[in-house]
Design an enzyme around this catalytic site. Structure first.
Site, PDB file in Angstrom:
ATOM      1  N   ASP A   1     -27.533   1.618  18.559  1.00 44.36           N
ATOM      2  CA  ASP A   1     -27.735   0.574  17.568  1.00 44.36           C
ATOM      3  C   ASP A   1     -29.272   0.316  17.272  1.00 44.36           C
ATOM      4  O   ASP A   1     -29.842   0.010  18.448  1.00 44.36           O
ATOM      5  CB  ASP A   1     -26.916  -0.757  18.035  1.00 44.36           C
ATOM      6  CG  ASP A   1     -25.658  -0.605  18.208  1.00 44.36           C
ATOM      7  OD1 ASP A   1     -25.098   0.168  17.500  1.00 44.36           O
ATOM      8  OD2 ASP A   1     -24.901  -1.577  18.413  1.00 44.36           O
TER       9      ASP A   1
ATOM     10  N   LYS B   1     -18.026   0.913  18.084  1.00 45.77           N
ATOM     11  CA  LYS B   1     -16.851   0.125  18.610  1.00 45.77           C
ATOM     12  C   LYS B   1     -16.076   0.986  19.674  1.00 45.77           C
ATOM     13  O   LYS B   1     -15.353   0.192  20.489  1.00 45.77           O
ATOM     14  CB  LYS B   1     -16.107  -0.061  17.303  1.00 45.77           C
ATOM     15  CG  LYS B   1     -16.705  -0.967  16.332  1.00 45.77           C
ATOM     16  CD  LYS B   1     -15.859  -1.382  15.135  1.00 45.77           C
ATOM     17  CE  LYS B   1     -16.566  -2.345  14.397  1.00 45.77           C
ATOM     18  NZ  LYS B   1     -17.417  -3.201  14.491  1.00 45.77           N
ATOM     19  N   GLY B   2     -15.891   1.911  19.475  1.00 46.82           N
ATOM     20  CA  GLY B   2     -15.182   2.703  20.378  1.00 46.82           C
ATOM     21  C   GLY B   2     -15.753   2.730  21.870  1.00 46.82           C
ATOM     22  O   GLY B   2     -15.334   2.402  22.817  1.00 46.82           O
ATOM     23  N   ALA B   3     -17.137   3.159  22.026  1.00 46.64           N
ATOM     24  CA  ALA B   3     -18.035   2.950  23.149  1.00 46.64           C
ATOM     25  C   ALA B   3     -17.923   1.548  23.698  1.00 46.64           C
ATOM     26  O   ALA B   3     -17.841   1.318  24.759  1.00 46.64           O
ATOM     27  CB  ALA B   3     -19.139   3.589  22.937  1.00 46.64           C
TER      28      ALA B   3
ATOM     29  N   GLY C   1     -12.754 -16.339  16.366  1.00 44.34           N
ATOM     30  CA  GLY C   1     -14.049 -16.810  16.749  1.00 44.34           C
ATOM     31  C   GLY C   1     -14.075 -18.053  17.738  1.00 44.34           C
ATOM     32  O   GLY C   1     -13.234 -18.031  18.718  1.00 44.34           O
TER      33      GLY C   1
ATOM     34  N   ASP D   1     -15.344  -6.607  20.107  1.00 44.84           N
ATOM     35  CA  ASP D   1     -15.308  -5.350  20.751  1.00 44.84           C
ATOM     36  C   ASP D   1     -14.844  -5.848  22.333  1.00 44.84           C
ATOM     37  O   ASP D   1     -13.876  -5.211  23.056  1.00 44.84           O
ATOM     38  CB  ASP D   1     -16.325  -4.504  21.071  1.00 44.84           C
ATOM     39  CG  ASP D   1     -16.669  -3.745  19.747  1.00 44.84           C
ATOM     40  OD1 ASP D   1     -15.672  -3.737  18.795  1.00 44.84           O
ATOM     41  OD2 ASP D   1     -17.894  -3.417  19.151  1.00 44.84           O
TER      42      ASP D   1
HETATM   43  O1  RIB Z   1     -18.741  -4.180  16.925  1.00 41.80           O
HETATM   44  C1  RIB Z   1     -20.049  -3.892  17.020  1.00 41.80           C
HETATM   45  C2  RIB Z   1     -20.618  -2.403  16.647  1.00 41.80           C
HETATM   46  O2  RIB Z   1     -20.467  -2.169  15.529  1.00 41.80           O
HETATM   47  C3  RIB Z   1     -21.874  -1.947  17.018  1.00 41.80           C
HETATM   48  O3  RIB Z   1     -22.164  -1.882  18.264  1.00 41.80           O
HETATM   49  C4  RIB Z   1     -22.212  -0.885  15.901  1.00 41.80           C
HETATM   50  O4  RIB Z   1     -22.247   0.241  16.370  1.00 41.80           O
HETATM   51  C5  RIB Z   1     -21.071  -0.856  14.911  1.00 41.80           C
HETATM   52  O5  RIB Z   1     -20.244   0.074  15.284  1.00 41.80           O
END
Ligand code: RIB
Length: 291
Positions: A11, A38-40, A209, A239
């Protein structure tokens, strides 16, 4: 064990006074290069919330690959299912305004080469497969089929983007979506989590939220409030919610307990900058829950 099938990004994050409108350029100060995707992110959130976690996805063989994995490696996420491909590591370009709201553009890069067949490389059957929508839809579909064939509970986060395919909803055990995603999930207008749950036979978690979250499973609705927090950056809060929710279920929590745990985790993630850099530990989540 929880297995996450999904994206891995770096990012590029810049703080701006306000987010740009279409065609507009706004100028921020310095930028930060942070691990994301989002996966990581969901893998790390689940791990920090106390679960054993493996991540299946794809990375480039470039200079961004290791920074993208650093947090996961340091926290003990199993990365043996991450393949290296001849494409740039995924990247997200993120602007965050003074109120902590963001705008995100993702260059999928290597994430376009994530393959569900890599799930077969796992040594143990997981309790749960956690998915999002930042890898190719065909592979997400194949991963959902993989889970269904093995009796593995699939939790699908409908983010990002709208119009989550109806076929995905029929295969998932639980779908997690925010209010925008709820509105046109399955390619048609839906009024509520309850309506989606009844239409597709999956449980639906609607994230609200600052107003908390609710869970509908066709028979009852469970709603929990979110704790009040001082918002610095909302990036990765969803996430964190997904990873913490999966971790709580994996640990045997009931629906209400898992929802409250996830809401608290997602709220705490808003109190610091970045996605992975802001994720709370299990101890921090439990401390806030009992405060
Ligand atoms: O949900 C946030 C994520 O969305 C960020 O880390 C970015 O990489 C996108 O995938």
């Amino acid at each position: 064990m929880i297995v996450v099938f999904g994206s891995i990004n770096v990012d590029f994050v810049t703080r701006v006074r306000r987010l740009p409108s279409e065609g507009e350029t706004v100028t921020g100060g310095e930028y930060a290069l942070l691990p994301g995707g989002k996966g990581a992110n969901q893998a790390l959130a689940a791990r920090k919330a106390g679960a054993a976690v493996a991540l299946v996805g794809a990375l480039g063989a470039d200079a961004f690959a290791e920074p993208a994995l650093a947090n996961l490696r340091a926290n003990g996420v199993d990365l043996s299912g991450v393949r290296r491909v001849a494409a740039p590591t995924g990247a997200a370009f993120i602007a965050v305004d003074a109120a902590g709201r963001n705008q995100i553009v993702v260059a999928a890069g290597a994430n376009g080469h994530a393959r569900a067949v890599d799930l077969d490389r796992l040594s143990a059957k997981p309790s749960c497969l956690l998915l999002q929508r930042e890898v190719p839809d065909a592979e997400t579909h194949a991963a959902l089929d993989w889970a269904r064939a093995r009796g593995v509970h699939a939790i699908l986060n409908a983010a990002p983007s709208s119009g989550c395919p109806a076929a995905f909803l029929r295969l998932a055990g639980t779908v997690i979506a925010n209010s925008h995603e709820i509105a046109d999930i399955g390619g048609m207008p839906h009024s509520s989590a309850e309506a989606i749950s009844r239409a597709y036979g999956c449980a639906v978690v609607s994230t609200l939220g600052a107003d908390g979250a609710l869970h509908a499973d066709g028979t009852r609705i469970v709603r929990v409030a979110a704790p009040a927090v001082r918002v610095v950056d909302t990036t990765g809060a969803g996430d964190t919610f997904c990873g913490a929710f999966a971790a709580a279920l994996d640990a045997g929590a009931d629906t209400r307990t898992a929802l409250a745990f996830a809401c608290t985790a997602g709220s705490l993630a808003c109190e610091a900058a970045g996605a992975q850099t802001a994720m709370p530990s299990r101890a921090a989540i439990e401390a806030r829950l009992s405060a």
